[in-house]
Design a protein around this motif. Structure first.
Motif, PDB file in Angstrom:
ATOM      1  N   LEU A   1     -27.260 -27.303 -13.259  1.00 48.61           N
ATOM      2  CA  LEU A   1     -27.334 -28.844 -12.750  1.00 48.61           C
ATOM      3  C   LEU A   1     -26.412 -29.548 -13.585  1.00 48.61           C
ATOM      4  O   LEU A   1     -27.655 -30.424 -13.540  1.00 48.61           O
ATOM      5  N   ARG A   2     -25.085 -29.537 -13.657  1.00 47.44           N
ATOM      6  CA  ARG A   2     -25.383 -30.872 -13.958  1.00 47.44           C
ATOM      7  C   ARG A   2     -24.532 -31.756 -13.611  1.00 47.44           C
ATOM      8  O   ARG A   2     -24.590 -33.367 -14.356  1.00 47.44           O
ATOM      9  N   GLY A   3     -24.551 -32.277 -12.356  1.00 48.90           N
ATOM     10  CA  GLY A   3     -24.416 -33.388 -11.788  1.00 48.90           C
ATOM     11  C   GLY A   3     -25.198 -33.390  -9.835  1.00 48.90           C
ATOM     12  O   GLY A   3     -25.463 -32.341  -9.489  1.00 48.90           O
ATOM     13  N   VAL A   4     -25.798 -34.532  -9.155  1.00 48.03           N
ATOM     14  CA  VAL A   4     -25.562 -34.440  -8.309  1.00 48.03           C
ATOM     15  C   VAL A   4     -24.802 -35.224  -7.142  1.00 48.03           C
ATOM     16  O   VAL A   4     -24.904 -36.823  -8.169  1.00 48.03           O
ATOM     17  N   HIS A   5     -24.636 -35.327  -6.224  1.00 46.13           N
ATOM     18  CA  HIS A   5     -24.225 -36.748  -5.247  1.00 46.13           C
ATOM     19  C   HIS A   5     -24.485 -36.360  -4.076  1.00 46.13           C
ATOM     20  O   HIS A   5     -24.433 -35.563  -3.473  1.00 46.13           O
ATOM     21  N   VAL A   6     -23.864 -37.417  -3.239  1.00 48.61           N
ATOM     22  CA  VAL A   6     -24.393 -37.326  -2.065  1.00 48.61           C
ATOM     23  C   VAL A   6     -23.406 -37.988  -1.178  1.00 48.61           C
ATOM     24  O   VAL A   6     -22.437 -39.089  -1.196  1.00 48.61           O
ATOM     25  N   ILE A   7     -22.983 -37.263   0.709  1.00 43.40           N
ATOM     26  CA  ILE A   7     -21.856 -37.857   1.055  1.00 43.40           C
ATOM     27  C   ILE A   7     -23.206 -38.105   2.802  1.00 43.40           C
ATOM     28  O   ILE A   7     -23.837 -37.507   3.570  1.00 43.40           O
ATOM     29  N   GLY A   8     -22.357 -40.115   3.037  1.00 45.56           N
ATOM     30  CA  GLY A   8     -23.378 -40.415   4.315  1.00 45.56           C
ATOM     31  C   GLY A   8     -22.905 -39.073   5.468  1.00 45.56           C
ATOM     32  O   GLY A   8     -21.495 -37.823   5.192  1.00 45.56           O
TER      33      GLY A   8
ATOM     34  N   LEU B   1     -21.914 -28.595  -9.718  1.00 49.09           N
ATOM     35  CA  LEU B   1     -22.738 -29.962  -9.602  1.00 49.09           C
ATOM     36  C   LEU B   1     -22.783 -29.172  -7.639  1.00 49.09           C
ATOM     37  O   LEU B   1     -22.458 -27.991  -7.441  1.00 49.09           O
ATOM     38  N   LEU B   2     -23.669 -30.374  -7.210  1.00 48.83           N
ATOM     39  CA  LEU B   2     -24.573 -30.220  -5.834  1.00 48.83           C
ATOM     40  C   LEU B   2     -23.618 -31.482  -4.980  1.00 48.83           C
ATOM     41  O   LEU B   2     -23.942 -32.303  -5.523  1.00 48.83           O
ATOM     42  N   VAL B   3     -23.598 -31.386  -4.091  1.00 49.55           N
ATOM     43  CA  VAL B   3     -23.217 -32.439  -2.777  1.00 49.55           C
ATOM     44  C   VAL B   3     -24.459 -31.959  -1.950  1.00 49.55           C
ATOM     45  O   VAL B   3     -24.318 -31.028  -0.550  1.00 49.55           O
ATOM     46  N   LEU B   4     -25.048 -33.095  -1.323  1.00 47.94           N
ATOM     47  CA  LEU B   4     -25.510 -33.079  -0.374  1.00 47.94           C
ATOM     48  C   LEU B   4     -25.260 -33.761   0.843  1.00 47.94           C
ATOM     49  O   LEU B   4     -24.567 -35.180   0.524  1.00 47.94           O
ATOM     50  N   GLU B   5     -25.181 -33.622   1.316  1.00 45.47           N
ATOM     51  CA  GLU B   5     -23.919 -34.093   3.413  1.00 45.47           C
ATOM     52  C   GLU B   5     -24.762 -34.299   4.290  1.00 45.47           C
ATOM     53  O   GLU B   5     -26.226 -34.131   4.689  1.00 45.47           O
ATOM     54  N   GLY B   6     -24.661 -35.799   4.964  1.00 45.88           N
ATOM     55  CA  GLY B   6     -25.488 -35.863   5.995  1.00 45.88           C
ATOM     56  C   GLY B   6     -26.336 -37.438   5.345  1.00 45.88           C
ATOM     57  O   GLY B   6     -26.882 -37.577   6.712  1.00 45.88           O
ATOM     58  N   ILE B   7     -26.740 -38.098   4.487  1.00 45.05           N
ATOM     59  CA  ILE B   7     -27.610 -38.884   4.076  1.00 45.05           C
ATOM     60  C   ILE B   7     -27.189 -40.231   4.161  1.00 45.05           C
ATOM     61  O   ILE B   7     -26.260 -40.179   2.760  1.00 45.05           O
ATOM     62  N   ASP B   8     -26.782 -41.020   4.248  1.00 37.76           N
ATOM     63  CA  ASP B   8     -26.440 -42.533   4.774  1.00 37.76           C
ATOM     64  C   ASP B   8     -27.411 -43.370   3.966  1.00 37.76           C
ATOM     65  O   ASP B   8     -27.851 -43.091   3.739  1.00 37.76           O
ATOM     66  N   ALA B   9     -26.507 -44.314   3.250  1.00 35.17           N
ATOM     67  CA  ALA B   9     -27.309 -45.240   2.318  1.00 35.17           C
ATOM     68  C   ALA B   9     -28.113 -45.946   2.758  1.00 35.17           C
ATOM     69  O   ALA B   9     -27.254 -46.190   3.870  1.00 35.17           O
ATOM     70  N   PRO B  10     -28.597 -46.812   2.259  1.00 39.16           N
ATOM     71  CA  PRO B  10     -29.592 -46.345   0.986  1.00 39.16           C
ATOM     72  C   PRO B  10     -30.499 -45.695   1.278  1.00 39.16           C
ATOM     73  O   PRO B  10     -30.912 -45.377   1.695  1.00 39.16           O
ATOM     74  N   TRP B  11     -30.778 -45.078  -0.401  1.00 42.81           N
ATOM     75  CA  TRP B  11     -31.409 -43.743  -0.047  1.00 42.81           C
ATOM     76  C   TRP B  11     -32.392 -43.578  -1.565  1.00 42.81           C
ATOM     77  O   TRP B  11     -31.951 -43.816  -2.285  1.00 42.81           O
TER      78      TRP B  11
ATOM     79  N   HIS C   1     -22.374 -41.021  -6.431  1.00 42.89           N
ATOM     80  CA  HIS C   1     -22.742 -40.286  -7.616  1.00 42.89           C
ATOM     81  C   HIS C   1     -24.395 -40.348  -7.395  1.00 42.89           C
ATOM     82  O   HIS C   1     -24.856 -42.145  -7.396  1.00 42.89           O
ATOM     83  N   LEU C   2     -25.405 -39.502  -7.951  1.00 38.81           N
ATOM     84  CA  LEU C   2     -26.368 -40.552  -7.949  1.00 38.81           C
ATOM     85  C   LEU C   2     -26.860 -39.023  -9.218  1.00 38.81           C
ATOM     86  O   LEU C   2     -28.156 -40.309  -9.845  1.00 38.81           O
ATOM     87  N   ALA C   3     -26.746 -38.551 -10.087  1.00 43.81           N
ATOM     88  CA  ALA C   3     -27.233 -37.950 -11.003  1.00 43.81           C
ATOM     89  C   ALA C   3     -26.293 -37.153 -11.432  1.00 43.81           C
ATOM     90  O   ALA C   3     -25.829 -36.845 -11.919  1.00 43.81           O
ATOM     91  N   GLY C   4     -26.457 -37.168 -13.316  1.00 38.77           N
ATOM     92  CA  GLY C   4     -25.577 -35.770 -14.011  1.00 38.77           C
ATOM     93  C   GLY C   4     -24.799 -36.414 -14.585  1.00 38.77           C
ATOM     94  O   GLY C   4     -24.289 -37.523 -13.905  1.00 38.77           O
ATOM     95  N   ALA C   5     -23.953 -35.836 -14.863  1.00 36.79           N
ATOM     96  CA  ALA C   5     -22.358 -35.896 -14.289  1.00 36.79           C
ATOM     97  C   ALA C   5     -21.249 -35.946 -13.684  1.00 36.79           C
ATOM     98  O   ALA C   5     -21.539 -35.375 -12.097  1.00 36.79           O
ATOM     99  N   ARG C   6     -20.470 -36.723 -13.495  1.00 39.78           N
ATOM    100  CA  ARG C   6     -19.461 -37.233 -11.998  1.00 39.78           C
ATOM    101  C   ARG C   6     -18.613 -35.825 -12.113  1.00 39.78           C
ATOM    102  O   ARG C   6     -18.050 -35.786  -9.892  1.00 39.78           O
ATOM    103  N   ARG C   7     -17.984 -35.008 -12.487  1.00 40.06           N
ATOM    104  CA  ARG C   7     -17.616 -33.746 -12.401  1.00 40.06           C
ATOM    105  C   ARG C   7     -17.429 -33.338 -13.092  1.00 40.06           C
ATOM    106  O   ARG C   7     -18.119 -32.958 -14.470  1.00 40.06           O
ATOM    107  N   LEU C   8     -17.096 -31.436 -13.321  1.00 40.50           N
ATOM    108  CA  LEU C   8     -17.184 -30.805 -13.690  1.00 40.50           C
ATOM    109  C   LEU C   8     -15.960 -30.212 -14.719  1.00 40.50           C
ATOM    110  O   LEU C   8     -14.742 -31.420 -13.665  1.00 40.50           O
ATOM    111  N   HIS C   9     -14.992 -28.867 -15.568  1.00 36.84           N
ATOM    112  CA  HIS C   9     -14.048 -29.279 -16.284  1.00 36.84           C
ATOM    113  C   HIS C   9     -13.992 -28.068 -16.237  1.00 36.84           C
ATOM    114  O   HIS C   9     -15.028 -27.472 -16.771  1.00 36.84           O
TER     115      HIS C   9
END
Length: 299
Positions: free
Chosen positions: A243-250, A216-226, A262-270
């Motif tokens: 790479l199964r999923g991409v997320h962003v944190i403001g 999973l990829l988490v992009l940090e420091g990007i505020d909405a809207p993007w 959540h931006l794309a792909g899976a929300r979580r891994l198992h």
């Protein structure tokens, strides 16, 4: 290959400061010794067993901060670190120490802390070393250079936390982790306007399963809207199959980070740890060393 026991000094080194014998190391990897006047010296770039010439960078009444500028006697426990970035990067200060010596040092620090804080005189009978010292982490968090400095991901410098040390492959995690982080920043640079600083991450976190097969990829420091975020996320997942999923944190506000989006792909891994099934969430907590976590769960 071990360091030579004696290393010659240059004239410039010899003129720069006092000589200190290093007898201990702090938890953040600075060597500890004493000056002739009794003050404690905390020395960047020195390990227990070293005798080094230092340059003092900050003085206080009872202590000084310093950096090693010349090695007179190298510790017999020194080894050549496998990572070419180790000397500059602040992430692995004990990597130049032989594994057995590093483990003994950690045990001593634990016992000292229990005595000092908990008033507990506990001696460790047995220590179980982690089976892997490389490629074991399931989470890496990379710092990202400001857009004006070009595409660069890495870690903060040991000597200057404000400076970024670019890293092309962090040996603590699977090589795919560094590649995912760098490729994400490259795509953001290519698909967003130069003046759009709000769409530039400050950090990139990559989380994975213990077998290194999914991330999973988490992009940090990007505020909405993007507006470009979903397109970039889809492109990354398509380009990198692992790479199964991409997320962003403001950006954090008052010390608190908002929830991941959540931006794309899976929300979580198992994944599994021993007999337990676990979910790898973009903002969740799991031990980053699954081999050690499995031993803890088995207790």
């Amino acid at each position: 290959m071990r360091y030579a026991e004696r290393v010659s000094e240059s004239r410039s080194d010899a003129a720069r400061g006092p000589v200190v014998e290093i007898r201990d190391v702090t938890t953040d990897g600075r060597g500890v010794g004493r000056l002739d006047d009794g003050r404690v010296a905390f020395v960047d770039g020195a390990l227990p067993g070293d005798t080094v010439r230092i340059e003092i960078t900050r003085e206080r009444t009872s202590r000084v901060d310093a950096v090693a500028v010349g090695t007179i006697v190298a510790s017999p426990d020194r080894v050549d670190p496998p990572c070419p970035h180790q000397a500059a990067c602040g992430g692995c200060p004990l990597m130049p120490l032989a594994p057995a010596a590093a483990l003994a040092l950690k045990v001593r620090h634990l016992e000292q802390t229990l005595r000092r804080v908990g008033r507990l005189a506990i001696e460790t009978d047995e220590v179980i070393a982690a089976p892997r010292t490389e490629r074991y982490r399931t989470r890496l968090r990379f710092a990202v250079a400001p857009r004006a400095r070009g595409v660069a991901v890495g870690f903060h410098a040991a000597s200057d936390p404000a400076r970024l040390v670019p890293v092309d492959d962090c040996l603590l995690g699977p090589g795919e982790m560094t590649r995912i982080a760098r490729r994400a920043v490259e795509l953001i640079a290519a698909r967003t306007a130069e003046e759009d600083d709000a769409a530039w991450p400050t950090h990139v976190t990559v989380r994975g399963t213990r077998d290194g097969a999914a991330f999973l990829l988490v992009l940090e420091g990007i505020d909405a809207p993007w507006t470009a975020g979903r397109t970039i996320g889809d492109a990354l997942c398509e380009e990198i199959p692992a790479l199964r999923g991409v997320h962003v944190i403001g950006r954090a506000r008052r010390g608190r980070s908002p929830a991941p989006r959540h931006l794309a792909g899976a929300r979580r891994l198992h994944d599994t740890i021993g007999p337990f099934a676990v979910a790898v969430e973009p903002g969740g907590f799991l031990q980053v060393n699954p081999d050690v976590a499995e031993r803890l769960y088995a207790c």
